[in-house]
Structure formats: structure tokens, C-alpha cells
Design an enzyme around this catalytic site. Structure first.
Site, PDB file in Angstrom:
ATOM      1  N   CYS A 153      -5.814  -3.454   2.343  1.00 12.38           N
ATOM      2  CA  CYS A 153      -5.653  -3.665   3.686  1.00 12.38           C
ATOM      3  C   CYS A 153      -6.976  -3.804   4.601  1.00 12.38           C
ATOM      4  O   CYS A 153      -7.521  -4.669   4.845  1.00 12.38           O
ATOM      5  CB  CYS A 153      -4.823  -2.496   3.948  1.00 12.38           C
ATOM      6  SG  CYS A 153      -3.893  -2.810   5.717  1.00 12.38           S
ATOM      7  N   GLU A 169       0.631  -1.255   0.077  1.00 11.28           N
ATOM      8  CA  GLU A 169      -0.010  -0.038   0.113  1.00 11.28           C
ATOM      9  C   GLU A 169       0.868   1.279  -0.006  1.00 11.28           C
ATOM     10  O   GLU A 169       1.824   1.370   0.860  1.00 11.28           O
ATOM     11  CB  GLU A 169      -0.738  -0.203   1.421  1.00 11.28           C
ATOM     12  CG  GLU A 169      -1.936   1.115   1.335  1.00 11.28           C
ATOM     13  CD  GLU A 169      -2.654   0.818   2.622  1.00 11.28           C
ATOM     14  OE1 GLU A 169      -3.670   1.736   2.683  1.00 11.28           O
ATOM     15  OE2 GLU A 169      -2.568  -0.029   3.439  1.00 11.28           O
ATOM     16  N   LYS A 173      -9.345   3.202  -2.185  1.00 11.89           N
ATOM     17  CA  LYS A 173      -9.662   2.628  -1.062  1.00 11.89           C
ATOM     18  C   LYS A 173     -11.048   3.116  -0.532  1.00 11.89           C
ATOM     19  O   LYS A 173     -11.179   4.390  -0.396  1.00 11.89           O
ATOM     20  CB  LYS A 173      -8.396   2.840   0.171  1.00 11.89           C
ATOM     21  CG  LYS A 173      -8.547   1.928   1.047  1.00 11.89           C
ATOM     22  CD  LYS A 173      -7.437   2.045   1.995  1.00 11.89           C
ATOM     23  CE  LYS A 173      -7.447   1.180   3.363  1.00 11.89           C
ATOM     24  NZ  LYS A 173      -6.175   1.195   4.067  1.00 11.89           N
ATOM     25  N   SER A 215      22.918  -0.999  32.303  1.00 13.13           N
ATOM     26  CA  SER A 215      22.977  -1.195  33.804  1.00 13.13           C
ATOM     27  C   SER A 215      23.315  -2.555  34.217  1.00 13.13           C
ATOM     28  O   SER A 215      23.467  -2.682  35.601  1.00 13.13           O
ATOM     29  CB  SER A 215      21.626  -0.516  34.447  1.00 13.13           C
ATOM     30  OG  SER A 215      20.642  -1.506  34.066  1.00 13.13           O
TER      31      SER A 215
END
Length: 709
Positions: free
Chosen positions: A174, A44, A113, A342
């Protein structure tokens, strides 16, 4: 038989990098053609890159997309191959997210879309308009330069499909696949056999199953052939799947299928036949007098069913952020990373991910990826034809780790940091920051006449917190100083990116100092929960070859910002007043299930009622919301992080909320108190911990890592 060879691709596109994006598109088309494919599907918005955000509002972005498409179409790229290319298009002043369907140097159709993603990380409605005219295709006048170059003035625009001589092909982009009335249902009734789903979906832990099952479901009940997300599915069977994580810029996945299998499958379903012959909605189409399929030929093998390849969540944490770090490193122009290490779980997780990245780089180079090799040579500053062949040697060139110890640090964490650095291969520094802290405190004492003390030494909460924050912020300042100057010290060009290591749960609770080591250039674990990170450390100790991670995972989490005494040792969960497991529950209820304080209390009464009284549940909920709201301002400056969790509180893109709260929540907490009083008066108790069936979907879902996908 009607044999059809198709290709779908993973492209590592970069927003607004038109040169790089165009290069990847061209290469993917070439590879698809070399493999014999006659249809090629890309991602896309592949021309511009999906993540352009407000750049989509600029006319330049649209213009450049057309210029790139023109370059593809005037060449021979689309000769003999039907290509779906994603780009933004403006029609009559409205901007659409489109798939441009091309064949033989012409545009066949533009498909906008119809349903846009607009939740979570997605803001498509901010930039695009949904296409609402489903009845017929409209005429779209091509931009004059494009029309002249293609000798084509207009093209069909809208919702429809393409009819070839031997099959019908449609696009579904999508989000449309996941809607209640997905377009593929009525398109199937109109005879469409091939569906191309172009996707811009981001990675999230445990999410791939959702996408693959959507493809399988779309073709399983009434037949069909769909592909996208770099997988290809026929009649509910996966027949090809690309890699989920890769350093490659271009990956092409090819499959050869028999469309007669689709027709046969549909022909065996009586209800489908009845619906297709009578009540089907009419969908417009474009006729193309070209055949795509080949007849039966034993020289052309068919793609058979495959088992879906899913990564473990621990593998997703290793490979997803590793690829993300590599992209950021090579695109930013930096020479490497610097990490304050750490010896605790979070910073060690980040170190292991960088180590994994180095392993992936060496592996890709060994397998012949010239782009990764060129980037590694440049970043690692190799000369005389040398290049990375060993991940530890490569790490030594591009990765600094720094243990910034103080009087409150233990020898155990110092040794864990040292051993892990040796296992990964980083250039490790061990420094003591007590002198800098003492100088600051002396300056403060000179200015005010007072010197703060820790709580264990008789100081107040304010003094105690102030002393902790000084240490944390000094580490941030030193980290950025070292990142900018250490390359110079070692006669190397460039600068290093500082890596952050605050997990998603600490951000949610605000258990971090503003502008401490949580403030960095990027953070690969900022969207990952503490529970998932602990599982990753156990996995990485074995599978990445860093055995010291097992000991690190087993150690209780501690900030080591307060003095260690015989009767006192600072622990994260004690400081926070809640466990990391509880934090994940609060996070899912707040973000995924949209619970305010009262709703959260009610649901947790069901979830925890077997071991806590309503009053105890109420106190926990109030405690969480108090500190969540007090610390919400920290989310506005949270380091950009790899997104991997549905309940991330990150304010920059994902979790948009106010940052100034009335932290007393007077109305909501009063409602909770009323409920507690009513429950106490009625003598209501839950006798035992309820299973998922007794607590409802919200309370049960609060412990489900897949919730919110």
C-alpha cells in the site's frame, strides 16, 4: 514465452471477525486455484481485518492471526499456489504490519511494511513499527505451536524478494508505492518482474484514478507487472480490474500474462540496462526451487489491455454508501432503517441511497449470490422459501421514512417526501409534532412565566434559536422512539437503525443542532459535500428511477424551523452567512492545505480578488472561523459517517483538533486587519478573476474536488 496466471482479490473483511475473515481467505484461494492461478494476493491485514485499531495492541489479536494462518497452512490451501497473506507479526517485542508469503504448506518469507500510512484516517504508527533493516534478511523464530504444526522452526524476515526458477516476485504494501523512494524501483533493478501490492486503502470520492495511475506509473517507465487493489497491470497496461463496489464477500480477479513481455520491454531501455548492471543496490532474496510459469500454449489465452473503468462521482455516492449500509445492517443484527425524511436535499439523498441498496440486493440475488440472499431473507423476515425479487417490496419491509411536520413546514416539502417514499417503496409515516412542542413550551411557561417567540414575531435571537432547537431535538427523540417500537407495532422482531442526513459542509460550519436529527446511528452522507449531493440527486432522478429527486434538487435548501411569512422564508445559505460552494472552499483550505485564518485570507485574496475587496475577503474568513470554532464541539458527537471527502471535520477519527476555541481569534484576526490596512493603503487591487495560473496552487486547489487525495 513465460505464461503466468495470477489472482488478486477483494475481500469484505470485518475487524476481529476471525471466523468470517478466514472463511473469505480460504474461498479466495480456492477460486484462484480453480481458475488456474499460481499466485494469489489478498488485502493488507486480511486475517485480522485492517480496522482493528487499538485491538492490534492486544496480544490476543496477534495470537489469533497465527492460529488462522496455521489452519490455512496445515490444510491443502497453499498446495501449488504462492499466497501473500496479510497479518500483524511481533518480532523481538516490535509489532509489524506484514505480508506472510506461503507455498506448499510452508512459510517462504515474512515481509514487514517499511513505510506506514499515518495521515487522514490512518494511524498505523500508533500500532505498528516500520521495518528499518534493509541490508539483509533476518531469521525469525516461529511461535512454537506454528513451528510444530509446520515442521518449520524459522523463516526469513525483512526486506527482500523471492527468486523462483523462472521469475522473481516481491511485495510492496500500500503506502510504500506512494513514497518518494518506492521499493519497486530498486527491486526492478534486481530483476524482480512481479510485484504484489496488498492494500487497505479506504474509498474516497474520485480517488481510484490516483491508485490506478500509481500502478500504471510503477510499470510504465521501466517495465514490470504489478497487481493489487483488485487490478492487474503489465508494462503500464491494465489487463484486469475488479469491481470498486460490491455486496459480495469475495471477488477474485485473474489474469494471464507473458513475463517475456516484461523482460523484452526492459531490455529495450538502455538506461535501465546500465543501472541494473552497475549501480543497483543489492537486495536480499530467498530462493525457491519451483517454476511458476508455463511455456507457450495456444490453449492458454493471454489477458489483453483494458480501458480503466471509473465511476462517476454520482455513481460513487450511490454505490459506496449503499454497500456500506448493507454491511452495517447485516452485521449489526438490525431489521432495517428509519429515516426522518424532510423532503429536502440531504434526507432525500439518504433515502435514495437506501433505495439504491435495495436495488443492489435484489440484483445480487438475481445473479445467484447465496450469501446476500440469506442475509436478505433474515433481515426482511421472509418465510416459506420467499426472498426479495422487487426492490420496492424489499424496501417496504426494511425501510421506514417519517415526515415530522410542524406549523413551519410547507406543503411542498411534505408532498416531496411522500412522493419520494412511494418511488422508493418505504413504509412512510406523516406526523405533526406541534402538539409535543406546545406541551414543552407550556411546561416552560409554567416553570418560568415566559413563553419564547420567533424573531419574525418580535422575539430575540436567543428565543428564535431556542424554538428552532426544540423542534430539531424533538424529531431526534421521536426518530429513536419510532425506530425501536415500530417493528413491535407491526409484529416484527428486532429494531431499526436511525439514519442521519447532515452533509460534510453543514458539519464544518456547525449548521446543525446538537442532538437533533444529525444525531443518529450512522450517516451515509456525513462525508459528502452539498455540491456533490446536488449532482447525485440529478443523477439518481434518472438512473435510480426516482424522478421526484429532480424537483427536490431544484428547491432552495431550507431548515423550515421558522415561520413562513409573505416577506420571509428561512434559507440555509442566508442563515449560515455563506454559500455551500464557499464552505467547500473553506473546508479544503483549512484541512487539505492546512491554512489558518491568516493563510486562508491571503490565498482567498488571490482567488476572490477580482470580485471582492481585501476587506470583504477578510470579513468572510473571520465569519467562517468564528462559527467553525464556536461549533467545533459538535464534531465530538458527530454521528459515525461514511468517509468520502478529504476536508471532513469529523473529530472521531479524521480531523483531530481541539473543541474549545477562543472564537474571537484575537491574534490571527488582528494580523488580517493589519494586512487589509496595508493593502488599502497601497491601493492594491486585482482587476479581474485570476485563472489557476495566477492565483497559485493553494487558492486554485481550494475549488478542486480532487484536492487532498
Amino acid at each position: 514465452m513465460r505464461l503466468l496466471k495470477v489472482a488478486t482479490c477483494n475481500l469484505n473483511q470485518w475487524a476481529m471477525d476471525f471466523d468470517g475473515n478466514l472463511k473469505n481467505i480460504k474461498e479466495s484461494i480456492c477460486r484462484a486455484k480453480e481458475a488456474g492461478a499460481v499466485i494469489r494476493l489478498g488485502p493488507e491485514l486480511e486475517v485480522t481485518g485492517y480496522g482493528c485499531e487499538d485491538h492490534f495492541l492486544e496480544l490476543d489479536t496477534i495470537t489469533h492471526a497465527w492460529e488462522c494462518l496455521k489452519e490455512i497452512l496445515v490444510g491443502d490451501w497453499t498446495d501449488g499456489i504462492f499466497c501473500s497473506i496479510g497479518m500483524p507479526v511481533i518480532k523481538e517485542s516490535a509489532r509489524y504490519n506484514c505480508q506472510v508469503l506461503c507455498l506448499n504448506r510452508k512459510i517462504v518469507m515474512i515481509r514487514p511494511k517499511m513505510w506506514l500510512a499515518n495521515n487522514g484516517n490512518y494511524r498505523e504508527l500508533r500500532w505498528f513499527t516500520t521495518w528499518k533493516q534493509k541490508d539483509q534478511l533476518e531469521d525469525f523464530q516461529l511461535p512454537s505451536e506454528i513451528a510444530e504444526a509446520l515442521s518449520q522452526k524459522s523463516v526469513p524476515f525483512g526486506y527482500g524478494y523471492v527468486r523462483f526458477l523462472d521469475t522473481a516476485v516481491a511485495v510492496e504494501t500500500c503506502e510504500e508505492l506512494f513514497t518518494a523512494m518506492a521499493p519497486h524501483a530498486e527491486l526492478q533493478l534486481n530483476g524482480v518482474e512481479v510485484f504484489m501490492n496488498a492494500s487497505g486503502s479506504h474509498h474516497q470520492l474520485r480517488k481510484l484514478d490516483l491508485r490506478v495511475q500509481a500502478f500504471i506509473g510503477a510499470t510504465h517507465t521501466i517495465g514490470g507487472f504489478t497487481y493489487g487493489c483488485s487490478c492487474i497491470v503489465v508494462n503500464g497496461n491494465l489487463v484486469a480490474q475488479g469491481s470498486q463496489f460490491s455486496l459480495k464477500d469475495v471477488e477474485v480477479v485473474v489474469a494471464q500474462v507473458d513475463l517475456d513481455a516484461v523482460a523484452s520491454f526492459r531490455g529495450s531501455i538502455s538506461s535501465f540496462q546500465e543501472q541494473a548492471s552497475s549501480s543497483r543496490p543489492k537486495v536480499s532474496s530467498v530462493a525457491v526451487p519451483v517454476s511458476l510459469c508455463q511455456p507457450f500454449n495456444l490453449k492458454m489465452s493471454l489477458s489483453g489491455p483494458l480501458k480503466v473503468k471509473y465511476h462517476l462521482p454520482e455513481e460513487e455516492i450511490a454505490f459506496g454508501p449503499s454497500c456500506w449500509l448493507w454491511d452495517y445492517l447485516r452485521r449489526s443484527g438490525a431489521s432495517g432503517f428509519l429515516l426522518p425524511l424532510s423532503g429536502g436535499a440531504d434526507s432525500s439523498s439518504v433515502a435514495a441511497i437506501v433505495g439504491c441498496m435495495c436495488q443492489l440486493v435484489v440484483k445480487e440475488i438475481a445473479e445467484g449470490d447465496e450469501q446476500v440472499k440469506a442475509d436478505a431473507i433474515r433481515i426482511g423476515q421472509y418465510t416459506d422459501g420467499q426472498f426479495p425479487t422487487d426492490s420496492k417490496e424489499f424496501a417496504k419491509r426494511i425501510f421506514y421514512t417519517v415526515f415530522m411536520g410542524s406549523e413551519n413546514s410547507s406543503e411542498a416539502t411534505r408532498q416531496r417526501a411522500k412522493v419520494l417514499a412511494e418511488e422508493i417503496g418505504s413504509w412512510h409515516l406523516d406526523i405533526c409534532i406541534d402538539g409535543v412542542i406546545s406541551a414543552l413550551l407550556s411546561l416552560f411557561q409554567t416553570l418560568t412565566g415566559k413563553r419564547p417567540r420567533y424573531k419574525v414575531d418580535g422575539g430575540s435571537n436567543i428565543e428564535n434559536l431556542g424554538l428552532q432547537n426544540i423542534q430539531a431535538r424533538i424529531r431526534m427523540v421521536l426518530a429513536f422512539m419510532l425506530a425501536s417500537l415500530m417493528p413491535w407495532v407491526h409484529n416484527k422482531a428486532g429494531f431499526y437503525l436511525v439514519l442521519g442526513s447532515a452533509n460534510v459542509d453543514e458539519a464544518l460550519r456547525g449548521y446543525l443542532t446538537k442532538y437533533d436529527c444529525s444525531s443518529a446511528d450512522i450517516n451515509p452522507i456525513g462525508g459528502i459535500s452539498k455540491q456533490d449531493l446536488r449532482g447525485f440527486l440529478q443523477w439518481a432522478a434518472v438512473h435510480l428511477g426516482y424522478p421526484s429527486l429532480a424537483e427536490i434538487e431544484a428547491a432552495p435548501p431550507t431548515a423550515e424551523l421558522e415561520p413562513i411569512r409573505a416577506n420571509y422564508s428561512q434559507l440555509d445559505e442566508v442563515d449560515m452567512g455563506m454559500t455551500y460552494e464557499e464552505l467547500s472552499v473553506y473546508g479544503r483550505l483549512r484541512k487539505i492545505f492546512h491554512c489558518g485564518p491568516v493563510s486562508m485570507f491571503k490565498n482567498l485574496c488571490y482567488k476572490w480578488g477580482g470580485r471582492l475587496t481585501p476587506s470583504e475577503v477578510a470579513e468572510k474568513v473571520k465569519h467562517f472561523f468564528k462559527y467553525y470554532s464556536i461549533n467545533r464541539h459538535k464534531m465530538t458527537v458527530l454521528t459515525p459517517a461514511y468517509h468520502a471527502e478529504s476536508y471532513s471535520p469529523e473529530d472521531n477519527r479524521f480531523d483531530l483538533r481541539q473543541f474549545l476555541y477562543n472564537a474571537r481569534w484575537p491574534y490571527q484576526f488582528r494580523k488580517i486587519d493589519q494586512l487589509v490596512s496595508e493593502l488599502d493603503a497601497d491601493g492594491v487591487t486585482i482587476k479581474k478573476e485570476l485563472g489557476g495560473g495566477g492565483m497559485g496552487v493553494v487558492a486554485a486547489g481550494s475549488s478542486d474536488p480532487k484536492a487532498g487525495l
